[in-house]
Motif scaffolding. Sequence first.
Motif, PDB file in Angstrom:
ATOM      1  N   THR A  95     -26.536  23.546 -39.382  1.00 31.34           N
ATOM      2  CA  THR A  95     -27.686  24.577 -38.481  1.00 31.34           C
ATOM      3  C   THR A  95     -28.569  23.638 -37.908  1.00 31.34           C
ATOM      4  O   THR A  95     -29.202  24.038 -36.953  1.00 31.34           O
ATOM      5  CB  THR A  95     -28.418  25.459 -39.211  1.00 31.34           C
TER       6      THR A  95
ATOM      7  N   GLN B 295     -18.781  26.894 -51.402  1.00 31.70           N
ATOM      8  CA  GLN B 295     -18.396  27.884 -50.692  1.00 31.70           C
ATOM      9  C   GLN B 295     -18.012  27.415 -49.256  1.00 31.70           C
ATOM     10  O   GLN B 295     -18.807  26.657 -48.561  1.00 31.70           O
ATOM     11  CB  GLN B 295     -19.231  28.727 -50.603  1.00 31.70           C
ATOM     12  N   PRO B 296     -17.056  27.848 -48.575  1.00 30.47           N
ATOM     13  CA  PRO B 296     -16.631  27.581 -47.192  1.00 30.47           C
ATOM     14  C   PRO B 296     -17.596  27.966 -46.266  1.00 30.47           C
ATOM     15  O   PRO B 296     -17.823  27.364 -45.017  1.00 30.47           O
ATOM     16  CB  PRO B 296     -15.148  27.949 -47.015  1.00 30.47           C
ATOM     17  N   ASP B 297     -18.284  29.122 -46.412  1.00 27.42           N
ATOM     18  CA  ASP B 297     -19.164  29.669 -45.202  1.00 27.42           C
ATOM     19  C   ASP B 297     -20.523  29.133 -45.310  1.00 27.42           C
ATOM     20  O   ASP B 297     -21.479  29.571 -44.731  1.00 27.42           O
ATOM     21  CB  ASP B 297     -19.111  31.109 -45.454  1.00 27.42           C
ATOM     22  N   LYS B 298     -20.920  28.222 -46.238  1.00 30.21           N
ATOM     23  CA  LYS B 298     -22.492  27.799 -46.236  1.00 30.21           C
ATOM     24  C   LYS B 298     -22.545  26.768 -45.342  1.00 30.21           C
ATOM     25  O   LYS B 298     -21.377  25.926 -45.240  1.00 30.21           O
ATOM     26  CB  LYS B 298     -22.927  27.461 -47.872  1.00 30.21           C
ATOM     27  N   PRO B 299     -23.674  26.308 -44.792  1.00 31.00           N
ATOM     28  CA  PRO B 299     -23.768  25.158 -43.750  1.00 31.00           C
ATOM     29  C   PRO B 299     -23.253  23.952 -44.468  1.00 31.00           C
ATOM     30  O   PRO B 299     -23.657  23.741 -45.887  1.00 31.00           O
ATOM     31  CB  PRO B 299     -25.189  25.273 -43.619  1.00 31.00           C
TER      32      PRO B 299
END
Length: 426
Positions: free
Chosen positions: A62, A37-41
Motif C-alpha cells: 500500500t 494470507q493472499p489478501d493482506k498487503p
Amino acid sequence: MTWTIRLFHKCQQKHFINTRAFLHSYKNDVERVQNSQPDKPAIILGVESSCDETGCGIVDSTGTILGEAISSQQLNHLNFGGIIPTIAQMLHRDNITKVCEDALQSANLKLRDVDAIATTVKPGIRPSLGIGTKFGKYLAKIGNKPFIPIHHMEAHALTARIQEKVDFPYLVLLISGGHCLLGIVESTNKFYLLGTTKDNAPGEVFDKIARRLKLRNIPEFNTLSGGQALEIAASKATDINQFAFSPIMTRLYDCNFSFAGIQSTCKRYIQFEEEKHNIIADMLIPDVYNLCAAFQLAAITHVCQRTQRAMKFIEKMSLFPENKRTLVISGGVACNNLLAKALSIVCSELGYKFIRTPPKLCTDNGIMIAWNGVEKWITGTDIITDPCEIEKVEIEPKASFGENWIQRVQAANVKCEWIPIKRKLY
Ligand code: KG4
Ligand code: ZN
C-alpha cells in the motif's frame, strides 16, 4: 534483536557459507510464509549498498513505510575526498547485518513476515554492490523468500510514487554524486534515456570544489557533505556576479550534461585568489561565499537548460498528453533547495507539474529499493523464486538506464529560448 540475522553475521565471516543448521532453523518461518494470507498487503524488504550508504527499508504494497535503517559512510570518506571502494566494502560488511536487524526491529517484524527480498544489484561500485547482493541472496535463501534484483537508478526514478500519486509517463531528472541523467519513465519497467553526463557527476564536482575551498575548516560545515556545505555557503554570498562562468555546451542541441568545465574554471579562480591573497595552509579565500554562489548557479543553470530541452523534445515528439506533464527529481543533489526552486520555475513556465522526491528519500536508502520491489511485485516482474536462479544473479557495476534515446534527441535538433533562471532566482 533477530538472532537469525545475527547468524548471517557469523556466516559472513565464513564467506557466507550456508549450513544445514541455518536452513533447519528457518523451517518454521518457511511454513508460515506458505500459509500466509493472499489478501493482506505484501511486505518487501529492500537492501541498498551500491555506493556509500548501507540501507534497509521495509515497505508494504500500500506504500506504507514499515521500517528502515541506514548507516552512512559519508564521514569516513570525507577525509579521503572521495569513496575508497575497499573501505566502502569493509564498512558495508561490518554494518549490513545490524542495519537490517534495526530495520526489522523498527517495523516490529521478523524476517518470516516479509514476502520478498529486493536488493540493488546494479549499477554501482563493484565491492559495495557485492556485499548487499550476497546479503540479499542470503536472506532470500534462509528465509525461502523470492529475490527481486533492483536497478539503483530505476529505483531512484520511481521513489516519488511511494508518497504521491505520480502517473506515467513522466520526465525524471536523477542527479547525485554518481550520476546525472534525464529520462522518461513510461511504466514501472520501461525507461528511456534522454541524456547523461559526459564527464563528472554534479555531486562529485560539488564535493571536490567544497574540499578544494576547504569549507570543512568552517565549523558549521565540517560534518556536512560537500554539496550541503556548498549550498549553505552560497546562501551567504554578497555578490553573485563577482565570478563569471561561461555557459556550458551551448552548441550541442542535446540533453547531455558536462560539469568538468565549471569544475576547472572554479579551480582556476581558487588558485588565482589564493595567490592574490597569499592564502596558505588552512586559510580560506576571502570571497569564498561569492565563488560558491557563482559556481552553484552555473551548475543549476546548466541542469535547467538541459531539462528545458528535454521538455521541448517531449513536446516536439508529442510524447506526453498536453495537460498531464510532470517532472520528478531525485538523487542526492536534488536535496539542493536552489536547484529545486530553479526547476520549479522551468516547470511552471513550460506547463509541467514539479515533484521533488522527499529529500530524505532523494539520497540512497533502503526504502526506495523496497518500493521498487513492491512495484515489481505488483506487476509480477523480475521475481525470482528458484534458489538456483537466485544464486545465478550477478552484480553489474555498469548498467545503462532504459532504452537509449540520446541520438534521437540529438537528431531532433531542438533549439530553445532559455528561461532567465538567474533573473528569476535573484
Ligand atoms: O544520491 P546520493 O546519496 O549518492 C550518490 O551519489 O549516489 O548523493 C550524494 C551526493 C553527494 O555528492 C552530495 O554532495 C550531494 O549528493 N548533495 C548535494 C546536496 N546534498 C547532497 N549537492 C548539492 N546540494 C545539496 N544540498
Ligand atoms: Zn543513488
